[in-house]
Design an enzyme around this catalytic site. Structure first.
Site, short mmCIF file in Angstrom:
data_model
loop_
_atom_site.label_atom_id
_atom_site.label_comp_id
_atom_site.label_asym_id
_atom_site.label_seq_id
_atom_site.Cartn_x
_atom_site.Cartn_y
_atom_site.Cartn_z
N GLY A 16 0.82 -1.21 0.00
CA GLY A 16 0.00 0.00 0.00
C GLY A 16 0.85 1.26 0.00
CB VAL A 29 17.67 8.84 -5.58
CG1 VAL A 29 18.36 9.29 -6.86
CG2 VAL A 29 16.77 7.65 -5.85
NE ARG A 77 -1.90 -5.08 -1.60
CZ ARG A 77 -1.33 -4.59 -0.51
NH1 ARG A 77 -0.23 -5.17 -0.05
NH2 ARG A 77 -1.84 -3.55 0.12
CG ASP A 108 3.29 -6.78 7.49
OD1 ASP A 108 2.86 -6.43 6.37
OD2 ASP A 108 2.58 -7.27 8.38
CB THR A 131 2.85 0.89 6.46
OG1 THR A 131 1.51 0.61 6.87
CG2 THR A 131 3.77 0.73 7.67
CG ASP A 133 -1.77 0.01 8.28
OD1 ASP A 133 -2.66 0.85 8.06
OD2 ASP A 133 -1.57 -0.99 7.58
CG ASP A 135 1.37 -2.47 10.83
OD1 ASP A 135 2.24 -1.84 10.19
OD2 ASP A 135 0.60 -3.29 10.29
NE ARG A 160 -15.98 17.26 16.96
CZ ARG A 160 -16.39 16.30 17.79
NH1 ARG A 160 -17.59 16.39 18.35
NH2 ARG A 160 -15.63 15.27 18.05
NE ARG A 177 -2.02 -4.96 7.98
CZ ARG A 177 -0.85 -5.43 7.62
NH1 ARG A 177 -0.71 -6.04 6.47
NH2 ARG A 177 0.21 -5.27 8.39
CE LYS A 219 -19.61 16.10 27.13
NZ LYS A 219 -18.51 17.04 27.42
CB SER A 221 -21.72 16.72 17.86
OG SER A 221 -20.44 17.11 18.32
CE LYS A 252 -28.08 10.70 8.53
NZ LYS A 252 -29.06 10.13 7.60
NE ARG A 261 -3.34 2.32 1.78
CZ ARG A 261 -3.36 1.14 1.19
NH1 ARG A 261 -3.40 1.09 -0.14
NH2 ARG A 261 -3.38 0.04 1.88
#
Length: 328
Positions: A16, A29, A77, A108, A131, A133, A135, A160, A177, A219, A221, A252, A261
């Site tokens: 990704g 480079v 991939r 990974d 990545t 994520d 992770d 909001r 993920r 509150k 919202s 909603k 991304r």
């Protein structure tokens, strides 16, 4: 291990895409040019390596890429690279260009490919954690994570406005993920009412009670952040469960998806990617192979790839504690 006489380095992005990948390519480079090396771009990741989509890079290739999201080397991939036959094709193509070493930017799966290639063919490789994520172990933050969090927060801020105008309850699903890092950071940064992450299971009843408490506190919202792949279900599934307990809520669901991304990388991601791109080339020249370059406490560290991808990176309980305090 004694450093090999590296003269040509191939750079690829895989898996990704993440904001800051272009900055990492550029830095690697430029560092290669600084040390008198020839630098090659391997387009479309390991699939491009198999298809021999490999081109020598010059300064024009990396002009005005620092500020761009995505990856100009493209990403894909590759199922074929998972096979011994595919890796043999990739190796033969690298040898035809005289490429001595690799800089692999990705998550990974991408780093696993670099490790396998080193084990089978002895091609020196350094991975960079690209990545959103966050992770991977061996680095405090991954390239693209900061930008993804900022993108998520900006989107939630806009949601909001609508939530407040109509007294609505929004469930916002973020990427990650099977890791809750984006959810936690975006949740704290956007004053979420609750944060649901894969690492912790939150019963619907617990969430309902929290929302009831916020209703009594008047509150205006409520926004609940849900990390994809969570034990509690998707944002839509959780929203459906909550609706049964709180039928008076106008509920909603928004899934941010691949929005997170894209976009120009933040200054933090540009800096992180630039430092790690240089560290990758210098590490290869120093004989650091089969490792991932990362940043811990603002210092470059090299972690064995197998450790970086196998060790589970845990969410910070202190972050969760703070999020809980701030959402009451």
């Amino acid at each position: 291990m004694e450093p090999k006489n590296i003269k040509k380095i191939g750079v690829l992005t895989s898996g990704g895409d993440a904001p800051g990948m272009n900055a990492a390519i550029r830095a690697a480079v430029r560092a290669g040019f600084y040390y008198g090396l020839e630098m090659y771009g391997i387009y479309r990741g390991y699939e491009g390596m198999i298809q021999n989509d490999i081109k020598k890079l010059d300064s024009k290739n990396i002009t005005h890429v620092l500020e761009r999201g995505g990856t100009f080397l493209k990403s894909a991939r590759s199922e074929e690279f998972r096979t011994p036959e595919g890796r043999k094709k990739a190796y033969d193509n690298l040898m035809s260009h005289g490429i001595d070493a690799l800089v692999v930017i990705g998550g990974d799966g991408s780093l696993t490919g670099a490790h396998l290639f080193y084990q089978e063919y002895g091609i020196p490789a350094i991975g960079l954690p690209g990545t959103i994520d966050n992770d991977l172990s061996g680095t405090d933050l991954t390239i693209g994570f900061d930008t993804a969090c900022n993108t998520a927060i900006e989107a939630i801020d806009k949601i909001r406005d609508t939530a407040t105008s109509h007294d609505r309850l929004f469930f916002v699903e973020v990427m990650g993920r099977d890791a809750g890092f984006i959810a936690i950071n975006a949740g704290i940064g956007s004053a979420a009412a609750a944060i649901l992450i894969p690492e912790r299971k939150t019963p619907a009843e617990t969430l309902v009670e929290k929302l009831k408490t916020r209703t009594k506190a008047k509150k205006s919202s409520n926004i609940v952040i849900v990390a994809e792949g969570g034990k509690s279900g998707s944002a839509q599934e959780i929203a459906d469960k909550v609706k049964k307990h709180l039928p008076y809520y106008d509920i909603k669901v928004t899934i941010l998806g691949h929005l997170q991304r894209g976009g120009a990388p933040t200054s933090f991601d540009r800096l992180l990617a630039s430092k790690l791109g240089v560290a990758a080339v210098e590490g290869l020249m120093q004989g650091k192979y089969d490792v991932m370059a990362g940043m811990i406490n603002n210092k470059v560290v090299y972690t064995p790839i197998v450790k970086a991808i196998v060790d589970d990176k845990e969410v910070d309980d202190e972050d969760l504690r703070i999020a809980n305090i701030l959402s009451t």
